[in-house]
Every structure is written in structure tokens, then in C-alpha cells.
Design a protein around this motif. Structure first.
Motif, mmCIF file in Angstrom:
data_model
loop_
_atom_site.group_PDB
_atom_site.id
_atom_site.type_symbol
_atom_site.label_atom_id
_atom_site.label_comp_id
_atom_site.label_asym_id
_atom_site.label_seq_id
_atom_site.Cartn_x
_atom_site.Cartn_y
_atom_site.Cartn_z
ATOM 1 N N GLU A 113 1.057 -1.271 0.191
ATOM 2 C CA GLU A 113 0.049 -0.061 0.122
ATOM 3 C C GLU A 113 0.739 1.323 -0.097
ATOM 4 N N VAL A 114 2.230 1.174 0.268
ATOM 5 C CA VAL A 114 3.293 2.190 0.258
ATOM 6 C C VAL A 114 3.415 2.543 -1.126
ATOM 7 N N PRO A 115 3.236 3.962 -1.551
ATOM 8 C CA PRO A 115 3.666 4.242 -3.255
ATOM 9 C C PRO A 115 5.227 4.066 -3.257
ATOM 10 N N ARG A 116 5.658 3.778 -4.256
ATOM 11 C CA ARG A 116 6.965 3.759 -4.436
ATOM 12 C C ARG A 116 7.360 4.839 -5.557
ATOM 13 N N ASP A 117 6.835 6.113 -4.923
ATOM 14 C CA ASP A 117 7.379 7.306 -5.448
ATOM 15 C C ASP A 117 7.384 8.453 -4.483
ATOM 16 N N GLY A 118 7.585 9.632 -4.818
ATOM 17 C CA GLY A 118 7.700 10.752 -4.067
ATOM 18 C C GLY A 118 6.343 11.114 -3.278
ATOM 19 N N THR A 119 5.133 10.626 -3.944
ATOM 20 C CA THR A 119 4.026 10.783 -2.616
ATOM 21 C C THR A 119 4.093 10.102 -1.402
#
Length: 393
Positions: A113-119
Motif C-alpha cells: 500500500e506504500v507508493p514507490r514514489d515521491g507521494t
């Protein structure tokens, strides 16, 4: 599920009798959340399904925060001091736990559930995770989103001198949870822009609030943003709105205790929050079935009422100690349990004596780690925060 403590006295000394009951409630709430995560992995046969341990624990936490946070701000009368102390109270351990999870990602992968980007960075920086569509690196971090929304809204109400009508706000948010449940089935604000835009507004707004420049305008903008994200960005919108109703109910209880408000808004709020998931579009979990949900709410309310009734009595030291380390216990326990299960293997079908033994060992390790986290992370950073607050004042 976790919530940050909000003690109003230095936590380097034992809480006075008038506040010890709040520490005890935090200790009970923290244990309930730990049990919610420990039992399915270690002792699934003992997990109750007639009420939700996790929801019960966070409701107790939210009532405590609602009871103490606004009155703490009013007593100090300084939003700069409030936000400096909150930052030093919440962020050091929060960032330390995030760093621990990321450092161990080679062994136990970060949850999907954790985005792999700056968000992910933007969402974690503001703690507004659950209302901007970003999963927390530790599962329990999601509740901090609603604590932060509450802080922003309370600050806006305080600087505009609209903070005294807590009972009205409790009823409005509780009624809003019913309406939102009927109309909104999920987050309407989606996409990475939500995390980035809210992050920019959050830090720019807080800079104004803390510095004093355009304070009222900035606080109002942040309060409006917080409510908009709550209604339109929450993963489960009706529940996010209900949580604010519960927190303002805690404030209303404090005002009733002081003789500056009635108790009827609390009863109305409880009834509306109990009804919220019954017709909600997004209500497909076992813990929002009417019987389970209402039982959970009743138990949380009874626990808080019991704490208030006994607040003049001596509180067991173990409960006040658990309350003291409750923020560490709340944030640390879930990653540690995941690490433990990686070593122990699946225990769900193991013999009961082995399950009991491993559960006891895991609990001892979690308590020890939480005590160390409090001693070496929370406590010194709180002391530093108090020094910074004094200088800022």
C-alpha cells in the motif's frame, strides 16, 4: 492502530493523580491495539469477533486526545508553542520507526500500500497519510492522519475564537458521518497531486502559523483543507468524519466536567456514530456489522466513563507506565511482530502451549523495545521540544 499521547505535563515525571487516569486509558488502548495484531498471528482461537479490539483501542485513544488537546491549547494560549511541542512529540519516533521499516525492507518488504514514489515522502511528511491516499510504512500510522486533521481544525477554531462550541462540532461531525456514508463510497480526491499539494500547503501554512505572519488566514486555510481531505480524501470517508465526531465528543466531556457545557451532545454523537455504518456504501467489514460496531462503541464509552469515575483513585502503576510508553508501543509493535513471525514461522496451527509461549516472548520483546524507544527517542526529544518551546515563547 495507534494514537499519539497528549499529556499536558512533562512526561519525565509520574503523572499527577488528576492525569494518571488518562495515562491508564492510553495504556488500555495500546494493549487493545497490540492484541488486535498479535492474536491473529499467534493465538487466532482467542481473537474475539463480538467486538473489535483494534477499533475499541483507537476509539479510547481518540476520546483521550479529544478530551485533552483543545484544552491544552487553550490553557497555554499559544499556537506556536502548541505546534512546536507537537512536532517534537510526534515526529522523532515516527521517523525512527519509518527508518527501521525501510532499513529492514531487504528482509521484510514494505507493504504494497506504500507508493514507490515521491507521494510516499509527501504523505509521510505531513502525517496526512490516510486522507491523501498514501499507505503508511507501519500499518498503525494511518490513525495519525486523523490526529493531524484534528490538530489543524482545532488550531483554526482557536485563532478565530470559535473553539468553545465543542458539543455542536461533535454532533455536526457525527451527523456528517451518516450523510457521508450514504453518499460517498470512497475517496473522491485521488492521484499523486493530492499528497504533493496538501504537503506544500501544510508546510507553508504551518510556517505562517508558527511565525505569526498571516496566522489567522493560514490557520483557517489549513482547517478547511483538513476538512476537505477528511470528507473527500479519506480511504473510508464516513469513518474519518465519525472519528472527528468522537474527538470533539471527548472535548465536550471535558467542558461538561468543567461546567461550561452540557452532556447531551455526547449522547447524540454516540447515537449517530453508532448508526453511521449501517447504511453506508463502504461498510463491508465484519467490524462494522451493527452488533459488533455498537458493542465496540459501547465498550470504548464505558472504558472512558469508568476512567473518569475512578480518576480520584490510585491508578495501578503498570497502567500508567503503559500509558507513558503508549505512543512507542503503538508505533513499534506491528513492525516487530512482523519481524518476529519471519523468524518463528506461521504459528496459527501450532500446539497451544507453543502459541502461548511464543506470544508471551513476542509481547516481552515488544514491551522492552517500546520502553527503550521511549527512554532514548521520545523522552529526550520531548525535553528538547520543551526547551525550544520556551525559547520560541
Amino acid at each position: 492502530m495507534s494514537i499519539a499521547p497528549a499529556t499536558t505535563t512533562p512526561t519525565t515525571a509520574p503523572a499527577p493523580a488528576r492525569l494518571a487516569w488518562l495515562d491508564a486509558l492510553r495504556g488500555i488502548g495500546a494493549l487493545a491495539v497490540v492484541a488486535e495484531h498479535l492474536l491473529p498471528w499467534f493465538l487466532p482461537a482467542l481473537r474475539p469477533f463480538w467486538f473489535s479490539l483494534g477499533v475499541y483501542g483507537i476509539l479510547v485513544f481518540f476520546l483521550v486526545s479529544g478530551y485533552i488537546i483543545p484544552t491544552s491549547l487553550e490553557r497555554h494560549g499559544d499556537v506556536r508553542t502548541f505546534w512546536v511541542s507537537r512536532a517534537f512529540r510526534l515526529y522523532p519516533l515516527y521517523l525512527a520507526v519509518a527508518a527501521l521499516v525501510l532499513a529492514a525492507a531487504w528482509w521484510v518488504p514494505v507493504r504494497a500500500e506504500v507508493p514507490r514514489d515521491g507521494t510516499a515522502v509527501a504523505g509521510h511528511a505531513t502525517m496526512l497519510l490516510d486522507v491523501v491516499g498514501v499507505g503508511g510504512v507501519a500499518d498503525t500510522m494511518w490513525t495519525l492522519s486523523y490526529e493531524m486533521v484534528f490538530y489543524l481544525l482545532v488550531t483554526a477554531l482557536f485563532v478565530t475564537r470559535l473553539h468553545k462550541r465543542s458539543g455542536l462540532y461533535a454532533v455536526l461531525f457525527a451527523a456528517g458521518s451518516v450523510v457521508v456514508g450514504l453518499l460517498v463510497g470512497g475517496a473522491l480526491l485521488k492521484g499523486g497531486w493530492v499528497a504533493y499539494a496538501s504537503g506544500a500547503a501544510f508546510f507553508a501554512g504551518l510556517a505562517c502559523v508558527i511565525s505569526g505572519r498571516f496566522r489567522t488566514a493560514a490557520a483557517c486555510a489549513l482547517g478547511l483543507m483538513a476538512v476537505a481531505l477528511l470528507v473527500l480524501g479519506s480511504r473510508v470517508p464516513w469513518m474519518g468524519v465519525a472519528v472527528l465526531g468522537v474527538m470533539f465528543a471527548g472535548t465536550a466531556i471535558h467542558r461538561w466536567e468543567r461546567g461550561t457545557g452540557g452532556l447531551w451532545p455526547v449522547a447524540v454523537t454516540a447515537g449517530l456514530v453508532a448508526l453511521a455504518p449501517i447504511w453506508a456504501i463502504e461498510a463491508g467489514w465484519w467490524w462494522v456489522e451493527p452488533d459488533v460496531w455498537i458493542t465496540t462503541i459501547a465498550l470504548a464509552a464505558a472504558t472512558f466513563a469508568g476512567g473518569m469515575a475512578l480518576r480520584g483513585r490510585r491508578v495501578p502503576r503498570v497502567l500508567t507506565w503503559l500509558g507513558l510508553i503508549s505512543y512507542s508501543l503503538y508505533l513499534v509493535h506491528h513492525p516487530l511482530l512482523k519481524f518476529f513471525v519471519e523468524v518463528s514461522g506461521d504459528l496459527r496451527r501450532s500446539p497451544l502451549p507453543l502459541q502461548l509461549g511464543m506470544a508471551t516472548l513476542a509481547m516481552v520483546l515488544v514491551l522492552l523495545a517500546s520502553a527503550l524507544a521511549y527512554r532514548f527517542v521520545e523522552k529526550p526529544m520531548q525535553s528538547l521540544g520543551r526547551r525550544v518551546s520556551r525559547r520560541a515563547a
